[in-house]
Design a protein around this motif. Structure first.
Motif, PDB file in Angstrom:
ATOM      1  N   ASP A   1       0.809  -1.213   0.000  1.00 31.89           N
ATOM      2  CA  ASP A   1       0.000   0.000   0.000  1.00 31.89           C
ATOM      3  C   ASP A   1       0.850   1.274   0.000  1.00 31.89           C
ATOM      4  OD1 ASP A   1      -2.203  -1.620  -0.001  1.00 31.89           O
ATOM      5  OD2 ASP A   1      -2.682  -1.310   2.122  1.00 31.89           O
ATOM      6  N   TYR A   2       1.990   1.221   0.671  1.00 30.75           N
ATOM      7  CA  TYR A   2       2.809   2.436   0.771  1.00 30.75           C
ATOM      8  C   TYR A   2       3.807   2.568  -0.380  1.00 30.75           C
ATOM      9  CZ  TYR A   2       5.526   6.249   2.593  1.00 30.75           C
ATOM     10  OH  TYR A   2       6.135   7.461   2.721  1.00 30.75           O
ATOM     11  N   LEU A   3       4.419   1.495  -0.765  1.00 33.64           N
ATOM     12  CA  LEU A   3       5.517   1.554  -1.738  1.00 33.64           C
ATOM     13  C   LEU A   3       4.971   1.505  -3.172  1.00 33.64           C
ATOM     14  CD1 LEU A   3       8.580   1.764  -1.425  1.00 33.64           C
ATOM     15  CD2 LEU A   3       8.705  -0.701  -1.699  1.00 33.64           C
ATOM     16  N   THR A   4       4.402   2.610  -3.577  1.00 30.80           N
ATOM     17  CA  THR A   4       3.841   2.711  -4.928  1.00 30.80           C
ATOM     18  C   THR A   4       4.943   3.055  -5.932  1.00 30.80           C
ATOM     19  OG1 THR A   4       3.390   5.066  -4.691  1.00 30.80           O
ATOM     20  CG2 THR A   4       1.647   3.533  -3.979  1.00 30.80           C
ATOM     21  N   ALA A   5       4.636   2.855  -7.199  1.00 31.51           N
ATOM     22  CA  ALA A   5       5.598   3.237  -8.245  1.00 31.51           C
ATOM     23  C   ALA A   5       5.868   4.736  -8.200  1.00 31.51           C
ATOM     24  CB  ALA A   5       5.072   2.818  -9.612  1.00 31.51           C
ATOM     25  N   ASP A   6       4.828   5.520  -7.903  1.00 33.64           N
ATOM     26  CA  ASP A   6       5.000   6.970  -7.822  1.00 33.64           C
ATOM     27  C   ASP A   6       5.940   7.347  -6.669  1.00 33.64           C
ATOM     28  OD1 ASP A   6       4.277   9.663  -8.697  1.00 33.64           O
ATOM     29  OD2 ASP A   6       3.253   9.806  -6.760  1.00 33.64           O
ATOM     30  N   ARG A   7       5.785   6.707  -5.512  1.00 39.36           N
ATOM     31  CA  ARG A   7       6.684   7.009  -4.385  1.00 39.36           C
ATOM     32  C   ARG A   7       8.124   6.613  -4.706  1.00 39.36           C
ATOM     33  NH1 ARG A   7       2.413   5.992  -0.431  1.00 39.36           N
ATOM     34  NH2 ARG A   7       2.023   8.001   0.546  1.00 39.36           N
ATOM     35  N   VAL A   8       8.284   5.468  -5.334  1.00 39.22           N
ATOM     36  CA  VAL A   8       9.642   5.038  -5.702  1.00 39.22           C
ATOM     37  C   VAL A   8      10.243   6.013  -6.707  1.00 39.22           C
ATOM     38  CG1 VAL A   8      10.971   3.214  -6.835  1.00 39.22           C
ATOM     39  CG2 VAL A   8       9.227   2.626  -5.132  1.00 39.22           C
ATOM     40  N   SER A   9       9.446   6.443  -7.668  1.00 35.66           N
ATOM     41  CA  SER A   9       9.930   7.413  -8.651  1.00 35.66           C
ATOM     42  C   SER A   9      10.360   8.711  -7.967  1.00 35.66           C
ATOM     43  CB  SER A   9       8.827   7.687  -9.681  1.00 35.66           C
ATOM     44  OG  SER A   9       9.286   8.589 -10.652  1.00 35.66           O
ATOM     45  N   LYS A  10       9.556   9.193  -7.034  1.00 32.55           N
ATOM     46  CA  LYS A  10       9.911  10.419  -6.298  1.00 32.55           C
ATOM     47  C   LYS A  10      11.135  10.203  -5.411  1.00 32.55           C
ATOM     48  CE  LYS A  10       5.355  12.452  -6.498  1.00 32.55           C
ATOM     49  NZ  LYS A  10       4.056  12.604  -5.848  1.00 32.55           N
ATOM     50  N   HIS A  11      11.267   9.019  -4.830  1.00 36.94           N
ATOM     51  CA  HIS A  11      12.422   8.693  -3.973  1.00 36.94           C
ATOM     52  C   HIS A  11      13.723   8.797  -4.778  1.00 36.94           C
ATOM     53  CE1 HIS A  11      14.243   6.888  -0.416  1.00 36.94           C
ATOM     54  NE2 HIS A  11      14.909   6.048  -1.206  1.00 36.94           N
ATOM     55  N   PHE A  12      13.649   8.446  -6.059  1.00 36.95           N
ATOM     56  CA  PHE A  12      14.845   8.465  -6.906  1.00 36.95           C
ATOM     57  C   PHE A  12      14.872   9.659  -7.864  1.00 36.95           C
ATOM     58  CE2 PHE A  12      14.813   3.819  -5.908  1.00 36.95           C
ATOM     59  CZ  PHE A  12      16.041   3.802  -5.262  1.00 36.95           C
ATOM     60  N   LYS A  13      14.132  10.698  -7.528  1.00 33.88           N
ATOM     61  CA  LYS A  13      14.106  11.899  -8.366  1.00 33.88           C
ATOM     62  C   LYS A  13      15.542  12.410  -8.565  1.00 33.88           C
ATOM     63  CE  LYS A  13      12.180  16.498  -8.702  1.00 33.88           C
ATOM     64  NZ  LYS A  13      11.407  17.554  -8.033  1.00 33.88           N
ATOM     65  N   GLY A  14      15.867  12.678  -9.805  1.00 34.12           N
ATOM     66  CA  GLY A  14      17.219  13.142 -10.133  1.00 34.12           C
ATOM     67  C   GLY A  14      18.177  12.007 -10.448  1.00 34.12           C
ATOM     68  N   ILE A  15      17.792  10.775 -10.114  1.00 35.20           N
ATOM     69  CA  ILE A  15      18.628   9.599 -10.406  1.00 35.20           C
ATOM     70  C   ILE A  15      17.973   8.764 -11.499  1.00 35.20           C
ATOM     71  CG2 ILE A  15      19.586   7.460  -9.470  1.00 35.20           C
ATOM     72  CD1 ILE A  15      19.721   8.905  -6.744  1.00 35.20           C
ATOM     73  N   VAL A  16      16.699   8.446 -11.303  1.00 33.23           N
ATOM     74  CA  VAL A  16      15.942   7.676 -12.298  1.00 33.23           C
ATOM     75  C   VAL A  16      15.195   8.669 -13.181  1.00 33.23           C
ATOM     76  CG1 VAL A  16      14.100   5.996 -12.634  1.00 33.23           C
ATOM     77  CG2 VAL A  16      15.744   5.697 -10.775  1.00 33.23           C
ATOM     78  N   THR A  17      15.505   8.650 -14.456  1.00 29.99           N
ATOM     79  CA  THR A  17      14.932   9.641 -15.383  1.00 29.99           C
ATOM     80  C   THR A  17      13.743   9.110 -16.161  1.00 29.99           C
ATOM     81  OG1 THR A  17      16.480   8.991 -17.113  1.00 29.99           O
ATOM     82  CG2 THR A  17      17.152  10.799 -15.640  1.00 29.99           C
ATOM     83  N   GLY A  18      13.507   7.820 -16.115  1.00 30.37           N
ATOM     84  CA  GLY A  18      12.423   7.228 -16.896  1.00 30.37           C
ATOM     85  C   GLY A  18      11.288   6.718 -16.026  1.00 30.37           C
ATOM     86  N   GLU A  19      10.432   5.944 -16.665  1.00 27.76           N
ATOM     87  CA  GLU A  19       9.257   5.394 -16.003  1.00 27.76           C
ATOM     88  C   GLU A  19       9.630   4.330 -14.969  1.00 27.76           C
ATOM     89  OE1 GLU A  19       5.001   3.409 -17.353  1.00 27.76           O
ATOM     90  OE2 GLU A  19       6.733   3.218 -18.675  1.00 27.76           O
ATOM     91  N   VAL A  20       8.860   4.289 -13.892  1.00 26.01           N
ATOM     92  CA  VAL A  20       8.977   3.234 -12.887  1.00 26.01           C
ATOM     93  C   VAL A  20       7.682   2.426 -12.930  1.00 26.01           C
ATOM     94  CG1 VAL A  20       9.180   2.701 -10.425  1.00 26.01           C
ATOM     95  CG2 VAL A  20      10.503   4.602 -11.406  1.00 26.01           C
ATOM     96  N   VAL A  21       7.814   1.134 -13.147  1.00 23.50           N
ATOM     97  CA  VAL A  21       6.646   0.242 -13.204  1.00 23.50           C
ATOM     98  C   VAL A  21       6.761  -0.770 -12.069  1.00 23.50           C
ATOM     99  CG1 VAL A  21       5.377  -1.463 -14.570  1.00 23.50           C
ATOM    100  CG2 VAL A  21       6.448   0.505 -15.699  1.00 23.50           C
ATOM    101  N   ARG A  22       5.665  -0.952 -11.353  1.00 32.23           N
ATOM    102  CA  ARG A  22       5.650  -1.919 -10.249  1.00 32.23           C
ATOM    103  C   ARG A  22       4.866  -3.160 -10.654  1.00 32.23           C
ATOM    104  NH1 ARG A  22       2.653  -1.043  -4.500  1.00 32.23           N
ATOM    105  NH2 ARG A  22       0.848  -1.690  -5.723  1.00 32.23           N
ATOM    106  N   TYR A  23       5.420  -4.313 -10.335  1.00 35.11           N
ATOM    107  CA  TYR A  23       4.741  -5.596 -10.499  1.00 35.11           C
ATOM    108  C   TYR A  23       4.596  -6.225  -9.120  1.00 35.11           C
ATOM    109  CZ  TYR A  23       5.982  -4.902 -15.359  1.00 35.11           C
ATOM    110  OH  TYR A  23       6.115  -4.368 -16.627  1.00 35.11           O
ATOM    111  N   GLU A  24       3.462  -6.876  -8.900  1.00 37.47           N
ATOM    112  CA  GLU A  24       3.188  -7.485  -7.600  1.00 37.47           C
ATOM    113  C   GLU A  24       3.276  -9.003  -7.685  1.00 37.47           C
ATOM    114  OE1 GLU A  24      -0.581  -6.109  -6.125  1.00 37.47           O
ATOM    115  OE2 GLU A  24      -0.074  -4.000  -6.479  1.00 37.47           O
ATOM    116  N   ALA A  25       3.871  -9.594  -6.668  1.00 35.30           N
ATOM    117  CA  ALA A  25       3.933 -11.053  -6.535  1.00 35.30           C
ATOM    118  C   ALA A  25       3.512 -11.394  -5.108  1.00 35.30           C
ATOM    119  CB  ALA A  25       5.332 -11.562  -6.851  1.00 35.30           C
ATOM    120  N   PRO A  26       2.207 -11.305  -4.804  1.00 28.52           N
ATOM    121  CA  PRO A  26       1.751 -11.441  -3.417  1.00 28.52           C
ATOM    122  C   PRO A  26       2.061 -12.786  -2.787  1.00 28.52           C
ATOM    123  CG  PRO A  26      -0.123 -11.350  -4.941  1.00 28.52           C
ATOM    124  CD  PRO A  26       1.107 -11.047  -5.735  1.00 28.52           C
ATOM    125  N   THR A  27       2.046 -13.851  -3.550  1.00 24.66           N
ATOM    126  CA  THR A  27       2.327 -15.162  -2.940  1.00 24.66           C
ATOM    127  C   THR A  27       3.784 -15.274  -2.493  1.00 24.66           C
ATOM    128  OG1 THR A  27       2.723 -16.122  -5.122  1.00 24.66           O
ATOM    129  CG2 THR A  27       0.506 -16.369  -4.196  1.00 24.66           C
TER     130      THR A  27
END
Length: 103
Positions: free
Chosen positions: A35-61
């Motif tokens: 719930d907390y670690l969204t692709a948007d949060r990760v993208s903002k966390h790496f602002k200035g380092i990651v210049t492209g899209e961040v895509v999240r995939y889930e593997a709940p099991t």
């Protein structure tokens, strides 16, 4: 609480793409981390380092999230002049993220 208190990580690099998986130690923490670690949060966390899209995939099991980050390695590991630009360093930076306490 830091993310590393609840999860560990595995990484991979290819070209200018970094692939970071975040795997919870205890399945009870998965929903909270998901719930907390969204692709948007990760993208903002790496602002200035990651210049492209961040895509999240889930593997709940597996209790895991996988983030594929484009433009993460300064043009590619072998082309970058940045020190420690590899996925393992990015994963350490991600695991240092603060996660709000459970209510």
């Amino acid at each position: 609480m830091k993310l590393f208190d609840m999860a560990h990580s595995r990484t991979g690099d290819k070209g200018d793409i970094s692939n970071i998986s975040v795997i919870v130690y205890d399945q009870k923490d998965y929903d909270r981390v998901r719930d907390y670690l969204t692709a948007d949060r990760v993208s903002k966390h790496f602002k200035g380092i990651v210049t492209g899209e961040v895509v999240r995939y889930e593997a709940p099991t597996l209790g895991a999230l996988n983030f594929v980050m484009q433009g993460a390695l300064g043009g590619g590991v072998t082309r970058s002049l940045a020190l420690d630009a590899h996925g393992k360093c990015l994963a350490s930076a991600l695991l240092a993220m603060d996660i709000p306490d459970a209510n």
